[in-house]
Design an enzyme around this catalytic site. Structure first.
Site, PDB file in Angstrom:
ATOM      1  CG  ASP A   1      37.518 -54.383   3.791  1.00 17.20           C
ATOM      2  OD1 ASP A   1      38.155 -53.486   3.226  1.00 17.20           O
ATOM      3  OD2 ASP A   1      37.695 -55.586   3.557  1.00 17.20           O
ATOM      4  CD  GLU A   2      39.067 -58.014   6.259  1.00 12.63           C
ATOM      5  OE1 GLU A   2      38.480 -59.087   6.432  1.00 12.63           O
ATOM      6  OE2 GLU A   2      40.022 -57.875   5.455  1.00 12.63           O
TER       7      GLU A   2
END
Length: 847
Positions: free
Chosen positions: A530-531
Site C-alpha cells: 500500500d501507499e
C-alpha cells in the site's frame, strides 16, 4: 579603517557569543528548559502558500530560569504534519524527514534571558488535532556532545487514570482546537453531550447470554447447574486434550476446575455440520455434553461455558446451545512496527482474542519506523532497524521518529528474537489462532532500506562488494523526489532492482523456517503493498524495465504481481491492502488472494470491497471508520487517538456494524466531519460474499502496552460479536443494488428497535460480567465516560454500560459515590471506577 576595526570586533564578539555549550551547559539546559506547545487553531482564517486550503497554526514557547547564551545547539522534535511556514526572526524550523524537524537559533537570537519566554508561531500542513498526535521527547543536541531529551517534553502518568499525560502540551479548550475546518461539525463529547446522545442502560442484571452471541440458546427444564463443582472431562479417543489446555486453564481461573468429582462433561467429535468450527453445548445438572466437528469447535464450546458465567456467580440454568461462526476469518491486526509491543502483550492479546473466538492475528512486523523480527544472516535489520536514536547518519539506528527519544532500550524500540516469534506461533496455535505475518513492502519500508544500507556500507568497508549489493534495496542513481503519506522521502523499495527480490526471497524463506521450526505452518503472508507515492520516476533501472516491457501498466502492480508469484510458489496464500492490490492485472495474480478492503465507507469504500470480492478474491473487511482501534472512542480532547477516518469509534459503533451491507451505513452513520453522506450501490453490486472482518491497532500514537490495551478493550469484544454472530436486525444486502442516505429508510423502525434491544443485552454482559473478567486477567480496558446532567433535583448520571460505579466531585473537591436514588447537587466533575476501585476513568466536568 575605524569601520573595519568595529566590524572585526563585532564579528569576534558574535563568535564568542555563539560559542558551543559545554556538556554541563547542555545538560543543564535540557533539564531546565521549559517547552510549551499550543495548538492555536486547526482552522485559521488564512493559510500561507502553498497550502492555502488547509493548515493549522501552532506556537512553541521556550523559557529558562537562568540566562543561556549559547547559539550552537539544535532541538530535534517530532511533528506529524510538516511545518512549512515559520513566523520567527530568532529561530528556523526545518523538516528533516518523516515527522522529524529541527529548530536552530538564527543569527538574531540573543540567547535565553531568565524567565523571559520566547515564542515561535508556525503553520503546518493539513490537520493535527488530537492531543495524542503531538509527540513528546524533544532532543537537545550540539556537535560533539551527548544529546539529551528535554525534561519538560517527557510524558507522565496520571496517578488516577494511569493514562499518559503531556505536560508540554497546553490544554485544548475551544472548538478551534477540535474541528479541522469551517465545515467540520464534529461534536465535543462532554458529559452533557453524552447525556443527550448515549443509550441509557435498562437491565439491572446480566441476561442469560454470552459474547459473542451463539446462533441459538434454549433453556431446558431441570435444576440450575452449579459450575463451581468443576468439570470431569470425558474425551473421545480422537480428541487431544492438549489442544484444549488454554480453554481449560481459563475456566480454572474463573473457579471452574477440572477434577474427577466435577460434572461429567463429555466431549465428542460427532457433529454433522458443514462449518468446521461448529459445536453444540448441552448443560444439565448431572451432565454436560459437547459435540463438534473439530477440536476448534470443542475449544469454543469450553470458551462459551466461560462466557456464560459471572466471576461472582458460577451457577447457570440448564440450557442448550447450537453455534457456528458467521465468518471464517475473524481477525485482529496488531502493528508492532511503528512502536514496539512486548511479547507479553502479544501473548495476552492472543488469550483475549481466543476468549471471544477470534482466530486470526495479523502481525505487522515492519514499517518505516521499525523492523521487529530477527532474520538469519541480516543482523542489521534488528541491530539498526529495530531501534531509534539521534544518529543522523543512521548507521547505528533509525531517526527518532514519533517522539521516540534517545533510549534505544525504551519500550517503543525492540524486536522479537527467533525464539520469541516461535513462542508466539505456538501460543497462538494453542488458542486456535493463525498468525499472519506482514513485513510491509514496497512502501512503508524505510527500516529495511536503512538497515540494508548499513549492511552495504559494512560490507563495502570489508571489500565485499558482491555481498554488499546482494540485498541492497535502493539505487543511488535514482534521483526521484517524492513524499510518502507519512512525509518520508526515502521509504520505498526500488521495485526494478533484482536485489530487492533477492531480499524478499531471503526474508520469506527465513520467516517460513521459523514456522517450520515451530511446527506451525505458514499459511498466509501479507505483503502490504500500500501507499507508494510517486517513487521510481527517475530510476534508471525502472526506465530500462519500462523499455523492456512497454506494456507494463504500473511499477507497483509489477512488484505486487512478482512478489505474489514468489509467495504462491512457496505454497503460501498472498494477502495485501486493497489500494495496492488495485494496481495489478487479475490474470497476473495467483488464484488464491486475500484483499484487506480499507477504504472509508463515507468515501465509497463499499465499491472497492465489492469489486475485489466479485473478482474472486477473499475480502477481509478493514473499514477504518469502524475497525481502526487507534482512533478515539469519543471526540474529546482528552481521548487519545488518530483522526483522519473517524473522530469517534466507541464499542457501540463497532457493535452496530453491518459488514454484509456496507453501503447501508449511509443511513445510520456520518462522515469524518459529522455530515450525512450517501452511498449508491446500483452500479457496484456485490455478487460474492466476504470471508471476514478484522480489527486494527496501528501504533503510531501508542507508546506503551497499557495504552494499547486501553484502545483494544472493550472494542475487541464488539468486533468479536460482529465477526461471529450475524444479528437479525442487520439490514440484508440488496443484491440488485440500492441507494442509501439519511432519508431512504431501508433500516426501518422495527430493525432499529431490535438493534437497541440487542445492544442492551450486549452492554449488560460487558458491564456486569466481562469487565470483571478483563480486570481479573490484568487487562487495562477503557473505563466508560459518564453521561451527566445537572437537573433541578440534582445530578442525573449514567454510563454506556450498567454495573459501573460512578463517582462525583462535590464543591469541596471531594470524590463521592454517586447514588441515583439520592441525587447530588453542586457537582463539579464525574468519573467511573474500575471493578476493584483501583483505577479511575477519565473525568468530565458538569456544567
Amino acid at each position: 579603517m575605524r569601520r573595519i576595526i568595529l566590524l572585526v570586533l563585532a564579528i569576534c564578539s558574535a563568535a564568542v557569543f555563539a560559542k558551543a555549550p559545554s556538556q554541563t551547559e547542555l545538560d543543564t539546559l535540557a533539564q531546565q528548559l521549559l517547552v510549551k506547545y499550543e495548538l492555536l487553531s486547526a482552522k485559521p482564517d488564512t493559510c500561507p502558500a502553498p497550502h492555502q486550503k488547509q493548515c493549522y497554526l501552532s506556537r512553541l514557547t521556550f523559557s529558562t530560569p537562568f540566562d543561556a547564551n549559547s547559539q550552537q545547539w539544535s532541538i530535534y522534535f517530532s511533528q506529524l504534519m510538516p511545518i512549512y511556514s515559520t513566523d520567527s526572526s530568532q529561530f528556523t524550523i526545518t523538516h528533516i524527514n518523516g515527522d522529524l524537524h529541527q529548530i536552530k537559533p538564527s543569527s538574531a537570537f540573543a540567547g535565553f534571558k531568565q524567565n523571559t519566554p520566547i515564542s515561535i508561531e508556525f503553520y503546518s500542513q493539513e490537520s493535527q488535532i488530537t492531543r495524542a498526535e503531538f509527540m513528546p521527547n524533544y532532543i537537545l543536541a550540539s556537535a560533539g556532545l551527548t544529546s539529551r531529551v528535554i525534561n519538560s517534553t517527557k510524558t507522565a502518568i496520571d496517578p488516577d487514570t494511569k493514562l499518559e499525560l503531556q505536560p508540554y502540551l497546553a490544554p485544548f479548550l475551544t472548538y478551534e482546537q477540535l474541528q479541522t475546518s469551517n465545515d467540520d461539525a464534529t461534536p465535543w463529547m462532554d458529559a452533557e453531550y453524552l447525556y443527550e446522545s448515549e443509550s441509557r442502560p435498562i437491565l439491572n442484571t446480566p441476561p442469560l447470554s454470552l459474547i459473542p452471541k451463539p446462533v441459538a440458546l434454549t433453556l431446558l427444564s431441570g435444576e440450575a447447574v452449579d459450575l463451581s463443582q468443576g468439570l470431569n472431562l470425558q474425551l473421545a479417543n480422537d480428541i487431544d486434550q492438549v489442544q484444549l489446555t488454554a480453554a481449560i486453564a481459563r475456566l480454572a481461573r474463573f473457579g471452574i476446575k477440572q477434577h474427577s468429582q466435577g460434572i461429567k462433561t463429555t466431549l465428542k467429535l460427532d457433529l454433522a455440520a458443514d462449518n468446521p468450527e461448529a459445536y453444540t453445548l448441552k448443560i444439565q445438572h448431572e451432565q454436560i455434553t459437547i459435540s463438534a466437528t473439530s477440536s476448534a469447535g470443542i475449544f469454543y464450546a469450553l470458551q462459551s461455558i466461560a462466557g456464560l458465567v459471572s466471576l461472582d456467580n458460577l451457577t447457570i440454568p440448564a440450557l442448550n446451545i447450537t453455534d457456528a461462526p458467521r465468518y471464517e476469518f475473524r481477525g485482529m491486526h496488531i502493528d508492532v512496527a511503528r512502536n514496539f509491543r512486548s511479547k507479553t502483550f502479544i501473548l495476552n492479546t492472543i488469550e483475549q482474542m481466543a476468549a471471544y473466538k477470534l482466530n486470526k492475528l495479523h502481525l505487522h512486523l515492519a514499517d518505516d519506523e521499525g523492523w521487529r523480527l530477527a532474520i538469519n544472516d541480516l543482523p542489521e535489520l534488528t541491530e539498526v532497524g529495530a531501534k531509534r536514536c539521534l544518529d543522523l547518519t543512521e548507521q547505528r539506528c533509525l531517526l527518532p521518529q514519533l517522539g521516540a527519544g534517545l533510549d534505544s532500550q525504551s519500550a517503543v524500540n525492540g524486536y522479537y528474537s527467533q525464539n520469541d516469534y516461535i513462542e508466539i506461533l505456538k501460543y497462538a496455535q494453542a488458542h486456535f489462532i493463525e498468525v499472519i505475518p506482514s513485513l510491509d513492502m514496497p512502501g512503508h519500508s524505510r527500516a529495511a532500506i536503512v538497515a540494508m544500507e548499513a549492511r552495504f556500507n559494512r560490507l563495502i568497508g570489508q571489500g565485499k562488494s558482491v555481498q554488499a549489493l546482494q540485498y541492497r534495496l535502493v539505487e543511488p542513481a535514482d534521483k526521484t523526489q517524492y513524499s510518502s503519506i507519512q512525509h518520508y522521502q526515502d521509504n520505498t523499495l526500488n521495485v526494478c532492482l533484482e536485489s530487492t527480490y533477492q531480499f524478499i526471497d531471503k526474508v520469506l524463506d527465513e520467516v517460513n523456517a521459523l514456522h517450520v521450526q515451530a511446527v506451525v505452518p505458514l499459511k498466509t503472508y501479507h505483503i502490504g503493498a500500500d501507499e507508494t507515492a510517486g517513487a521510481w520516476v527517475d530510476s534508471p533501472s525502472c526506465r530500462r524495465l519500462q523499455n523492456q516491457q512497454p506494456a507494463l501498466h504500473s511499477f507497483n502492480g509489477y512488484f505486487i504481481e512478482k512478489v505474489s508469484a514468489m509467495v504462491a510458489k512457496k505454497g503460501f496464500k498472498v494477502a495485501g491492502w486493497s489500494d495496492g492490490m488495485n494496481d495489478v492485472t487479475l490474470k497476473s495474480m495467483p488464484a488464491n488472494v486475500q484483499s484487506n478492503a480499507w477504504a472509508t465507507l463515507s468515501d465509497g469504500g463499499h465499491e472497492v470491497a465489492h469489486r475485489h470480492a466479485n473478482q474472486g478474491w477473499d475480502v477481509v473487511l478493514s473499514s477504518p471508520d469502524v475497525t481502526y482501534f487507534d482512533f478515539p472512542y469519543q471526540s474529546h480532547p482528552q481521548e487519545p487517538g488518530n483522526h483522519w477516518a473517524s473522530r469517534a469509534i466507541d464499542s457501540k459503533k463497532v457493535f452496530e456494524f453491518m459488514p454484509d451491507n456496507l453501503p447501508a451505513h449511509a443511513e445510520i452513520w456520518r462522515s469524518v466531519n459529522n455530515h450525512h453522506y450517501s452511498a449508491d450501490d446500483r452500479k457496484t453490486m456485490r455478487t460474492k460474499p466476504f470471508i471476514g472482518l478484522q480489527g486494527h491497532l496501528w501504533s503510531e500514537l501508542i507508546r506503551s502496552d497499557r495504552q494499547a490495551e486501553y484502545m483494544l478493550y472493550p472494542r475487541l469484544l464488539a468486533l468479536a460479536e460482529r465477526a461471529w454472530h450475524k444479528a437479525p436486525w442487520e439490514l440484508d444486502y440488496n443484491g440488485q443494488g440500492a441507494k442509501y442516505d439519511q432519508n431512504t429508510g431501508h433500516f426501518n423502525t422495527t430493525l432499529k428497535q431490535q438493534k437497541a434491544a440487542d445492544w442492551q443485552r450486549f452492554a449488560a454482559l460487558v458491564g456486569f460480567k466481562e469487565f470483571a473478567k478483563l480486570e481479573q486477567a490484568g487487562r487495562f480496558y477503557r473505563l466508560p465516560s459518564v453521561a451527566a446532567q445537572q437537573q433541578s433535583e440534582g445530578l442525573d448520571a449514567f454510563t454506556l454500560y450498567p454495573g459501573i460505579v460512578i463517582e462525583y466531585q462535590n464543591s469541596l473537591g471531594n470524590w463521592l459515590i454517586y447514588d441515583d436514588e439520592n441525587k447530588a447537587t453542586n457537582v463539579k466533575q464525574v468519573r467511573t471506577l474500575s471493578q476493584r476501585g483501583i483505577r479511575k476513568g477519565r473525568s468530565l466536568a458538569v456544567k
